[in-house]
Design a protein around this motif. Structure first.
Motif, PDB file in Angstrom:
ATOM      1  N   ARG A   1       2.233 -17.138   1.850  1.00 30.98           N
ATOM      2  CA  ARG A   1       2.189 -15.535   2.091  1.00 30.98           C
ATOM      3  C   ARG A   1       3.076 -14.591   1.477  1.00 30.98           C
ATOM      4  NH1 ARG A   1       1.471 -14.296   8.166  1.00 30.98           N
ATOM      5  NH2 ARG A   1       1.590 -12.055   7.174  1.00 30.98           N
ATOM      6  N   GLY A   2       4.240 -15.610   1.097  1.00 31.46           N
ATOM      7  CA  GLY A   2       5.345 -14.759   0.293  1.00 31.46           C
ATOM      8  C   GLY A   2       4.760 -14.405  -1.106  1.00 31.46           C
TER       9      GLY A   2
ATOM     10  N   THR B   1       1.621 -13.630  -1.935  1.00 33.47           N
ATOM     11  CA  THR B   1       0.405 -12.877  -1.753  1.00 33.47           C
ATOM     12  C   THR B   1       1.146 -11.408  -1.537  1.00 33.47           C
ATOM     13  OG1 THR B   1      -0.515 -14.415  -0.620  1.00 33.47           O
ATOM     14  CG2 THR B   1      -1.554 -12.498  -0.689  1.00 33.47           C
ATOM     15  N   ARG B   2       2.218 -11.656  -0.620  1.00 32.66           N
ATOM     16  CA  ARG B   2       2.865 -10.214  -0.201  1.00 32.66           C
ATOM     17  C   ARG B   2       3.742  -9.435  -1.485  1.00 32.66           C
ATOM     18  NH1 ARG B   2       6.257  -8.902   4.963  1.00 32.66           N
ATOM     19  NH2 ARG B   2       6.650  -6.997   3.455  1.00 32.66           N
TER      20      ARG B   2
ATOM     21  N   ASP C   1       0.560  -8.153  -3.276  1.00 33.27           N
ATOM     22  CA  ASP C   1       0.015  -6.948  -2.809  1.00 33.27           C
ATOM     23  C   ASP C   1       0.786  -5.683  -2.973  1.00 33.27           C
ATOM     24  OD1 ASP C   1      -2.394  -7.586  -1.914  1.00 33.27           O
ATOM     25  OD2 ASP C   1      -1.612  -8.637   0.073  1.00 33.27           O
ATOM     26  N   GLN C   2       2.189  -5.994  -2.784  1.00 29.15           N
ATOM     27  CA  GLN C   2       3.212  -4.941  -3.028  1.00 29.15           C
ATOM     28  C   GLN C   2       2.828  -4.464  -4.428  1.00 29.15           C
ATOM     29  OE1 GLN C   2       5.921  -4.231  -0.667  1.00 29.15           O
ATOM     30  NE2 GLN C   2       5.645  -2.436  -1.497  1.00 29.15           N
TER      31      GLN C   2
ATOM     32  N   ASP D   1       4.991   1.530   2.176  1.00 30.97           N
ATOM     33  CA  ASP D   1       4.256   0.273   2.377  1.00 30.97           C
ATOM     34  C   ASP D   1       4.737  -0.719   3.354  1.00 30.97           C
ATOM     35  OD1 ASP D   1       1.977  -0.808   0.840  1.00 30.97           O
ATOM     36  OD2 ASP D   1       2.987  -2.542   0.291  1.00 30.97           O
ATOM     37  N   VAL D   2       6.215  -0.957   3.100  1.00 28.45           N
ATOM     38  CA  VAL D   2       7.001  -1.574   4.375  1.00 28.45           C
ATOM     39  C   VAL D   2       6.632  -1.262   5.793  1.00 28.45           C
ATOM     40  CG1 VAL D   2       9.332  -2.352   5.046  1.00 28.45           C
ATOM     41  CG2 VAL D   2       8.638  -2.527   2.749  1.00 28.45           C
TER      42      VAL D   2
ATOM     43  N   ARG E   1       3.099  -2.162   6.752  1.00 30.71           N
ATOM     44  CA  ARG E   1       2.870  -3.537   6.894  1.00 30.71           C
ATOM     45  C   ARG E   1       3.574  -4.088   8.108  1.00 30.71           C
ATOM     46  NH1 ARG E   1       1.989  -7.128   2.026  1.00 30.71           N
ATOM     47  NH2 ARG E   1       2.336  -5.277   0.627  1.00 30.71           N
ATOM     48  N   ARG E   2       4.714  -3.519   8.470  1.00 33.47           N
ATOM     49  CA  ARG E   2       5.200  -3.896   9.586  1.00 33.47           C
ATOM     50  C   ARG E   2       4.404  -3.500  10.914  1.00 33.47           C
ATOM     51  NH1 ARG E   2      10.728  -1.255  10.496  1.00 33.47           N
ATOM     52  NH2 ARG E   2       9.418   0.273  10.948  1.00 33.47           N
TER      53      ARG E   2
END
Lengths: 279, 307, 252
Positions: A89-90, A92-93, A96-97, B293-294, B297-298
């Protein structure tokens, strides 16, 4: 029941902004429609050298086709990786970011980058190819995010059924998940096209010129585009509005019909796929 | 995640990719965005480096931007950008947030999709069309209302920009509202809470961070918008007098880049200054988007949030 | 003295084209526990949500027929639904405390109805928590987040939250389905106790539970009320063959 009256007042206040949004939209629509009478539609097929729009329309289509040919496959494959393959998931994150950040880069900065990297560093010059690549960068995040969403909506059980029958992972995905997600993926590609169809700042320095002799004969030649033409004629040449109304209207209609078809397609397929009804 | 374990997992990933050609291609496509983002940063900053070295903070704080005298003080431009963007947000934030609440909580169900679609269409109109509308219809209107020679002012740019960021704010804040768990709404409802009480006590506390994110994304959109702003802002590189005069022309950063890139000789100080401004824009939007975004997402945390 | 609290007459509910409740009529006794049982999808939840008009908010839902509470038709045009829902509390299948402190959860209802504040509110919170048999477990940590409670405690907190607005009727939609046996036993005991003061209606698909806790039982099947009567006679001597089959585990 004063409480309910008070509530009505609050809702009326909340409703006004929405009405304003709707009014703005109808205002824009009505402004553009007032110009419809003054547009000479025969100019659509007349060369720009004779005051027509033929090369601009075809140039815009060329730009869109090329950019889609690049961003479409890359975006869809990227989405498949993110949904079906990405190991942690790291990772992908982070990706995605990056995609979200790419979506947020101002188009003028994408234009600057396109100019220094594609036109100068890769020596493509001001050309159709440079425009393709630059516009593809703008389409990419939209296609990836849309396709990702469409893929995630497909129940894993579809794929698992194929895997249980002995299919390889790629075979399982390409034969079950992908067809089920296809309408959503197509929608995202159309939305991507709509997003860049009227883009100006990104192709300002990378691929457009005001006038060409006929259509570009090679991908390394510059191209005419509706948006660029409209922009330069108003800003640099001070052309009166009546004369460019046709260009504005054609561009508006192309973009709006693209977005509208994407929206309708989405509404339609959400209804058509029973597994999406389960919340 | 510490660096060592990150590198280790990266190594493992590569070992796996070597044996899986399909996965390798897919991975390549997925990592494309990161590569592009890095390249973008490198190249734009590289071209701006001359200006950073020669001008230093003058690029942002210098008072005069005069191409003819080779003076590149970006303050009037930055000020112009901020003026136009804040004007736009002052209009679009309340409008957008109220609209998103109204659509999600009050509007009859059958009307929600059509209204959302119209707002989405509003978002898809190209900026050059907004610029065209601003220049041909809005600017003359502003000129006649305020009796000005030219309607190309900071106000005009703010108004056009407000319309352009409205869909972003409505969309993102609407998404966070629809993410409010149904459980909570029903619990409040069963206690006899009215619609408005539910909005105030359940929906708003839950979605306020998402609304903040929508404002930030709106800011990112607005500050990077080029063509429409350029066509209606008047393009005079001076801080208006008095500085809050919205009826004066301004020359936002993006407009300067778009207008002067064509004339600037490659490698000149002017050329580099434009890229310098571009890299500042890149960094600002990058930071704002990352923060937004953070926040998104949170998401609506169900644990530990105090309503 | 025995009174009928709720009188349901010819209640029909549709979701779009789906006829979910078909001509249901029966009377619910005051200060007693009425269990509504039946196989899943038979309309149990829809039935109790018709009693506090929570179905109104579902898109495509249509209701016909009448529901009288204390002789007032709640489907009458000029009834205040918010007041109705204050009078008719509801506890959901899954515990759904707000992500707030224990105290704030219970205080939510009194606050929105502006019935109390300060000391008075403290008293209401304490009384409600005591009534829900939770006070002793949480009195030292009223300002902790409600999510730190166990599932069973959360469900009792939700009951306390419902009690805080002084309802007369409490609807419970399978309140124990997400809980373990020990927590279930506590809730069941609580339901028995609550019925001294409140009219309690419990939806359940657990037969033993219906038999254990209820005074009256209604059996719904495919949207129709098949059987209704006091629990003992429904279980020991059902009129309908369907009920008997269901009770003996032939289907459902």
């Amino acid at each position: 029941m004063s409480g309910q009256t008070g509530e009505r007042v609050i809702f009326a206040i909340l409703g006004v902004p929405m009405l304003i949004c709707m009014l703005i939209f109808s205002w824009i629509l009505s402004l553009l429609l007032t110009g419809i009478g003054s547009v000479r539609w025969e100019l659509l097929t007349v060369s720009a050298l004779q005051g027509g729009m033929f090369e601009m329309i075809v140039g815009t289509i060329y730009l869109l086709l090329g950019a889609t040919a690049i961003a479409g496959p890359v975006g869809i494959l990227a989405a498949i990786y993110l949904v079906e393959y990405a190991p942690s998931r790291g990772l992908t994150r982070i990706i995605d970011q990056a995609i979200n950040n790419l979506a947020g880069v101002p188009s003028i900065v994408i234009g600057l980058f396109g100019y220094t990297f594609f036109c100068r560093h890769l020596r493509l010059g001001v050309s159709l190819t440079a425009g393709w690549l630059t516009l593809a960068l703008m389409m990419l995040p939209i296609i990836i995010r849309g396709s990702e969403e469409a893929l995630r909506m497909v129940p894993a059980s579809f794929k698992e059924a194929a895997l249980a029958l002995g299919a390889t992972r790629w075979k399982a995905i390409s034969s079950t998940t992908l067809p089920a997600a296809a309408p959503g993926v197509v929608t995202s590609v159309i939305l991507g096209i709509a997003r860049v169809a009227g883009e100006t700042a990104a192709i300002l320095f990378t691929s457009c010129v005001l006038i060409t002799r006929g259509l570009p004969r090679s991908p390394l030649e510059p191209v005419m585009a509706l948006s660029y033409n409209l922009f330069v004629k108003i800003v640099a040449l001070g052309t009166p509005a009546q004369k460019v109304f046709g260009v504005a209207l054609v561009l508006f209609m192309i973009v709006t019909s693209l977005s509208l078809s994407a929206i309708l397609l989405r509404i339609h397929y959400r209804k058509g796929q029973p597994w999406l009804m389960i919340r | 995640m510490n660096l060592e374990s990150f590198l280790k997992s990266l190594h493992k990933l590569f070992m796996r990719l070597k044996s899986q050609p399909v996965e390798f291609i897919l991975f390549f496509c997925a990592s494309f965005s990161i590569v592009i983002l890095l390249l973008m940063f490198l190249f734009v900053v590289k071209e701006g480096s001359l200006a950073f070295v020669r001008l230093g903070v003058q690029l942002i704080f210098g008072q005069r931007w005069e191409t003819n005298s080779d003076l590149y003080g970006g303050f009037p431009l930055v000020y112009g950008s901020l003026m136009v963007v804040s004007g736009a947000l002052v209009i679009s934030v309340p409008l957008g947030i109220c609209t998103s609440i109204f659509i999600a909580e009050v509007l009859p169900f059958q009307l929600r999709d059509p209204v959302k679609s119209i707002i989405e269409l509003l978002a898809s109109i190209p900026s050059v069309i907004y610029g065209f509308i601003g220049a041909t219809f809005l600017a003359p209107l502003i000129a006649s209302i305020f009796e000005l020679h030219s309607g190309a002012t900071a106000l005009t740019a703010s108004l056009i920009l407000a319309i352009m960021v409205l869909p972003t704010i409505v969309g993102v804040s609407g998404e966070t509202i629809s993410a409010v768990p149904r459980d909570y709404k029903e619990a409040a409802l069963a206690l006899g809470a009215s619609k408005w009480q539910i909005i105030r006590n359940v929906v708003l506390p839950f979605s306020k961070s998402g609304m903040l994110a929508s404002v930030m994304l709106g800011f990112g959109r607005a500050i990077g918008e080029t063509v429409a702003v350029l066509m209606v802002a008047g393009n005079v590189a001076m801080v208006p007098t008095p500085p809050w005069n919205y009826l004066a022309p301004v020359y936002p950063v993006t407009a300067v880049i778009a207008m002067q890139m064509g004339e600037a000789a490659v490698g000149s100080l002017e050329y580099s200054a434009l890229f310098g401004l571009g890299s500042i824009l890149f960094i600002i939007t990058f930071v704002v988007n990352t923060i937004a975004d953070v926040i998104v997402r949170r998401g609506p945390v169900t644990r530990g949030v105090q309503l | 003295m025995v009174n009928d609290k709720i009188d349901i007459r010819n209640l029909n509910v549709w979701f779009r084209d789906n006829h979910v409740l078909k001509d249901v009529s029966f009377k619910i006794r005051e200060n007693a526990v009425t269990a509504i049982m039946g196989p899943s999808g038979c309309g149990k939840t829809t039935l109790i949500r018709a009693i506090n008009r929570m179905n109104d908010l579902i898109y495509g839902c249509r209701t016909s027929g009448d529901v009288y509470i204390d002789g007032h038709n709640i489907y009458d045009g000029n009834i205040n639904v918010y007041e109705l829902r204050r009078k008719v509390g509801m506890v959901f299948q899954k515990p759904n405390p707000f992500p707030k402190s224990i105290y704030e959860n219970v205080a939510f209802g009194p606050r929105i109805h502006k019935v109390a504040s300060g000391r008075e509110l403290d008293e209401i919170v304490e009384r409600s928590l005591r009534e829900a048999a939770l006070w002793d477990e949480v009195k030292d940590r009223l300002h902790d987040n409600a999510f730190n409670l166990s599932g069973g405690q959360q469900q009792r907190l939700c009951i306390a939250r419902a009690l805080a607005v002084k309802p007369e009727i409490i609807l419970m939609d399978e309140p124990c389905s997400a809980l373990d046996p020990a927590a279930t036993a506590k809730i069941e005991a609580l339901i028995r106790r609550l019925s001294k003061k409140y009219t309690v209606i419990v939806v359940t698909h657990n037969l033993q539970q219906a038999a254990r806790i209820s005074d009256f039982t209604a059996f719904l099947y495919m949207g129709k009320l098949i059987e209704y009567g006091d629990t003992k006679s429904v279980f020991e001597n059902p009129h309908s063959e369907l009920t008997e089959k269901y009770i003996t585990g032939k289907f459902g």
